[in-house]
Design an enzyme around this catalytic site. Structure first.
Site, mmCIF file in Angstrom:
data_model
loop_
_atom_site.group_PDB
_atom_site.id
_atom_site.type_symbol
_atom_site.label_atom_id
_atom_site.label_comp_id
_atom_site.label_asym_id
_atom_site.label_seq_id
_atom_site.Cartn_x
_atom_site.Cartn_y
_atom_site.Cartn_z
ATOM 1 N N HIS A 64 0.833 -1.203 0.000
ATOM 2 C CA HIS A 64 0.000 0.000 0.000
ATOM 3 C C HIS A 64 0.875 1.263 0.000
ATOM 4 O O HIS A 64 0.654 2.184 -0.792
ATOM 5 C CB HIS A 64 -0.917 -0.010 1.237
ATOM 6 N N GLU A 65 1.874 1.285 0.876
ATOM 7 C CA GLU A 65 2.748 2.459 0.964
ATOM 8 C C GLU A 65 3.618 2.602 -0.283
ATOM 9 O O GLU A 65 3.919 3.717 -0.718
ATOM 10 C CB GLU A 65 3.613 2.409 2.224
ATOM 11 N N HIS B 268 1.738 4.535 -2.906
ATOM 12 C CA HIS B 268 1.891 5.978 -2.698
ATOM 13 C C HIS B 268 3.263 6.441 -3.229
ATOM 14 O O HIS B 268 3.358 7.443 -3.939
ATOM 15 C CB HIS B 268 1.825 6.330 -1.202
#
Length: 153
Positions: A67-68, A71
């Site tokens: 998920h990170e 980003h």
């Protein structure tokens, strides 16, 4: 797991799922409380909450890292890196990353303590539902001024 092992894991996941290198620092931040991880826009570093690894295991940790990394890679490419952006949502689906991290078992206990409490007027029987405990010696029924009694839920 140490910060060095986390760094290697993040670099490996970046190459495996995104086919791009991770060139910054990933580390455990013990001050994180309400989130599994955080991507820092200025430094491009990734911070991870170690409690998620300790309580939920490696699978949850891998999901948070993916998920990170979504980003991270989208921000560096100048694309939409925020949760509401279409580019971000499409990349999450492509790499099978979770949109939100799971709730920690310890956090569930905190929420359960905020259950609704019921107070009944001993005179007219009106029931008041409150999330917070109230001082029955200080407050009375708003309808008839009767004494309030806490109900067993």
């Amino acid at each position: 797991m140490t910060n060095e092992e986390l760094q290697v894991l993040v670099e490996d996941l970046s190459l495996k799922y995104f086919k791009k290198p991770f060139r910054h620092i990933a580390f455990f931040n013990p001050r994180l409380r309400t989130t599994g991880g955080r991507y820092m826009l200025n430094s491009h570093n990734i911070e991870i909450n170690k409690l998620y690894f300790a309580e939920l295991g490696i699978d949850e940790l891998v999901g948070i890292i993916k998920h990170e990394l979504c980003h991270y890679h989208l921000h560096l490419e100048g694309k939409g890196y925020k949760h509401r952006d279409r580019d971000f949502r499409n990349l999450l689906k492509h790499v099978d990353a979770p949109r939100f991290c799971s709730v920690l078992p310890g956090a569930k206990k905190k929420r359960e303590s905020r259950l609704v409490r019921a107070y009944r007027c001993s005179n007219c029987g009106l029931i008041y539902k409150r999330k917070r405990r109230i001082d029955t010696s200080k407050y009375v029924c708003g309808k008839c001024r009767g004494k309030l009694v806490e109900e067993k839920c």
